[in-house]
Scaffold this motif. Structure first.
Motif, PDB file in Angstrom:
ATOM      1  N   LYS A  33       3.192-118.677 -81.965  1.00 39.69           N
ATOM      2  CA  LYS A  33       4.082-118.407 -80.831  1.00 39.69           C
ATOM      3  C   LYS A  33       4.339-119.693 -80.044  1.00 39.69           C
ATOM      4  O   LYS A  33       5.484-119.982 -79.683  1.00 39.69           O
ATOM      5  N   LYS A  34       3.282-120.477 -79.786  1.00 37.48           N
ATOM      6  CA  LYS A  34       3.447-121.724 -79.050  1.00 37.48           C
ATOM      7  C   LYS A  34       4.385-122.672 -79.794  1.00 37.48           C
ATOM      8  O   LYS A  34       5.244-123.313 -79.177  1.00 37.48           O
ATOM      9  N   LEU A  35       4.222-122.756 -81.108  1.00 36.92           N
ATOM     10  CA  LEU A  35       5.093-123.631 -81.901  1.00 36.92           C
ATOM     11  C   LEU A  35       6.541-123.133 -81.889  1.00 36.92           C
ATOM     12  O   LEU A  35       7.481-123.928 -81.792  1.00 36.92           O
ATOM     13  N   LEU A  36       6.727-121.822 -81.977  1.00 30.65           N
ATOM     14  CA  LEU A  36       8.074-121.246 -81.917  1.00 30.65           C
ATOM     15  C   LEU A  36       8.723-121.555 -80.571  1.00 30.65           C
ATOM     16  O   LEU A  36       9.872-122.002 -80.516  1.00 30.65           O
ATOM     17  N   LEU A  37       7.996-121.311 -79.489  1.00 30.22           N
ATOM     18  CA  LEU A  37       8.537-121.573 -78.152  1.00 30.22           C
ATOM     19  C   LEU A  37       8.845-123.057 -77.960  1.00 30.22           C
ATOM     20  O   LEU A  37       9.884-123.415 -77.393  1.00 30.22           O
ATOM     21  N   LEU A  38       7.972-123.906 -78.463  1.00 26.89           N
ATOM     22  CA  LEU A  38       8.197-125.345 -78.365  1.00 26.89           C
ATOM     23  C   LEU A  38       9.440-125.737 -79.169  1.00 26.89           C
ATOM     24  O   LEU A  38      10.283-126.501 -78.692  1.00 26.89           O
ATOM     25  N   GLY A  39       9.576-125.190 -80.376  1.00 25.95           N
ATOM     26  CA  GLY A  39      10.737-125.503 -81.209  1.00 25.95           C
ATOM     27  C   GLY A  39      12.039-125.041 -80.583  1.00 25.95           C
ATOM     28  O   GLY A  39      13.040-125.771 -80.574  1.00 25.95           O
ATOM     29  N   SER A  75      19.781-128.865 -85.523  1.00 31.81           N
ATOM     30  CA  SER A  75      18.825-128.687 -84.441  1.00 31.81           C
ATOM     31  C   SER A  75      18.340-127.243 -84.347  1.00 31.81           C
ATOM     32  O   SER A  75      17.218-126.979 -83.917  1.00 31.81           O
ATOM     33  N   ARG A  76      19.160-126.305 -84.785  1.00 36.12           N
ATOM     34  CA  ARG A  76      18.838-124.875 -84.689  1.00 36.12           C
ATOM     35  C   ARG A  76      17.940-124.373 -85.813  1.00 36.12           C
ATOM     36  O   ARG A  76      17.599-123.195 -85.840  1.00 36.12           O
ATOM     37  N   GLN A  77      17.555-125.217 -86.722  1.00 38.26           N
ATOM     38  CA  GLN A  77      16.809-124.770 -87.889  1.00 38.26           C
ATOM     39  C   GLN A  77      15.478-124.115 -87.547  1.00 38.26           C
ATOM     40  O   GLN A  77      15.052-123.193 -88.228  1.00 38.26           O
ATOM     41  N   ILE A  78      14.812-124.553 -86.499  1.00 36.65           N
ATOM     42  CA  ILE A  78      13.533-123.923 -86.124  1.00 36.65           C
ATOM     43  C   ILE A  78      13.761-122.452 -85.800  1.00 36.65           C
ATOM     44  O   ILE A  78      12.981-121.588 -86.198  1.00 36.65           O
ATOM     45  N   TYR A  79      14.850-122.158 -85.105  1.00 33.50           N
ATOM     46  CA  TYR A  79      15.160-120.762 -84.791  1.00 33.50           C
ATOM     47  C   TYR A  79      15.593-120.022 -86.057  1.00 33.50           C
ATOM     48  O   TYR A  79      15.116-118.922 -86.329  1.00 33.50           O
ATOM     49  N   VAL A  80      16.487-120.617 -86.801  1.00 34.32           N
ATOM     50  CA  VAL A  80      17.025-119.967 -88.006  1.00 34.32           C
ATOM     51  C   VAL A  80      15.901-119.648 -88.994  1.00 34.32           C
ATOM     52  O   VAL A  80      15.837-118.542 -89.535  1.00 34.32           O
ATOM     53  N   HIS A  82      12.723-119.270 -88.427  1.00 36.06           N
ATOM     54  CA  HIS A  82      11.635-118.446 -87.888  1.00 36.06           C
ATOM     55  C   HIS A  82      12.171-117.327 -87.000  1.00 36.06           C
ATOM     56  O   HIS A  82      11.474-116.884 -86.080  1.00 36.06           O
ATOM     57  N   ARG A  83      13.366-116.885 -87.287  1.00 32.20           N
ATOM     58  CA  ARG A  83      14.014-115.846 -86.473  1.00 32.20           C
ATOM     59  C   ARG A  83      13.172-114.586 -86.361  1.00 32.20           C
ATOM     60  O   ARG A  83      13.105-113.962 -85.317  1.00 32.20           O
ATOM     61  N   SER A  84      12.497-114.197 -87.438  1.00 32.32           N
ATOM     62  CA  SER A  84      11.691-112.972 -87.397  1.00 32.32           C
ATOM     63  C   SER A  84      10.493-113.113 -86.459  1.00 32.32           C
ATOM     64  O   SER A  84       9.969-112.111 -85.973  1.00 32.32           O
ATOM     65  N   SER A  85      10.076-114.330 -86.191  1.00 30.32           N
ATOM     66  CA  SER A  85       8.937-114.554 -85.301  1.00 30.32           C
ATOM     67  C   SER A  85       9.289-114.365 -83.837  1.00 30.32           C
ATOM     68  O   SER A  85       8.409-114.421 -82.972  1.00 30.32           O
TER      69      SER A  85
END
Length: 192
Positions: A33-39, A75-80, A82-85
């Motif tokens: 979660k921390k990595l997702l939020l940071l990304g 730049s959006r790849q972290i979201y794309v 890990h979208r399910s996260s």
């Protein structure tokens, strides 16, 4: 008594194993979660800069540069990826806001790219037609060739006029996504 001790020992071992495993899983989920939020936060920060650059480049050149749109997409790849996260974010309203931001801004950026591409296509067709007119009649001046092509391409001229009017509106619409990105970035600080 030995049987009772064995049963109690088994329950204690199973309970300890379950407790350790649940702590490991909770730690892994918290880290993810921390990595997702940071990304996502990094992407939003980067997007704010890129949106500004898109607007500045437009004001300077009246062109939406594809390289810049590609940078925003990269730049959006972290979201794309890990979208399910996103379900790790507790706030349903924040999750929805993030999903809406990425969907709507992505569609808007695609509309910008398509509009600029269509403008390039029409201008390319026009330039080629002018060149062909001059090749077919060597005595024809550039201005005369352009006049012939403009008369033959009235539909394309109308469409080009539409895109010339519509592109500034699309570029101005980027401001809405800058505001959304800034607000979401602030809301993510409370989610950690």
């Amino acid at each position: 008594m030995e049987i009772l001790a064995a049963i109690v020992g088994g329950f204690l071992a199973a309970g300890a194993g379950w407790f350790v495993q649940s702590r490991i899983e909770a730690s892994r989920e918290s880290r993810h979660k921390k990595l997702l939020l940071l990304g996502i936060t990094d992407d939003l920060t980067n997007s704010l800069e890129l949106y500004d650059q898109l607007t500045e480049d437009w004001e300077r050149s009246r062109i939406v540069w594809f390289k810049l749109l590609t940078e925003i997409g990269d730049s959006r790849q972290i979201y794309v990826n890990h979208r399910s996260s996103i379900v790790l974010i507790k706030s349903e309203s924040l999750r929805n806001r993030i999903l809406q931001y990425y969907r709507k801004s992505g569609n808007h950026l695609l509309a910008l790219q398509n509009a600029q591409q269509r403008k390039y296509d029409i201008q390319g067709k026009y330039n080629l037609a002018v060149q062909n007119q001059q090749l077919q009649n060597h005595d024809l001046s550039l201005e005369a060739a352009q006049a012939i092509v403009v008369q033959a391409m009235t539909a394309e001229s109308d469409e080009l006029a539409y895109w010339n009017d519509h592109l500034p509106v699309l570029v101005a619409g980027v401001q809405r996504f800058k505001d959304d990105a800034r607000e979401i970035r602030e809301l993510l600080k409370n989610e950690r």
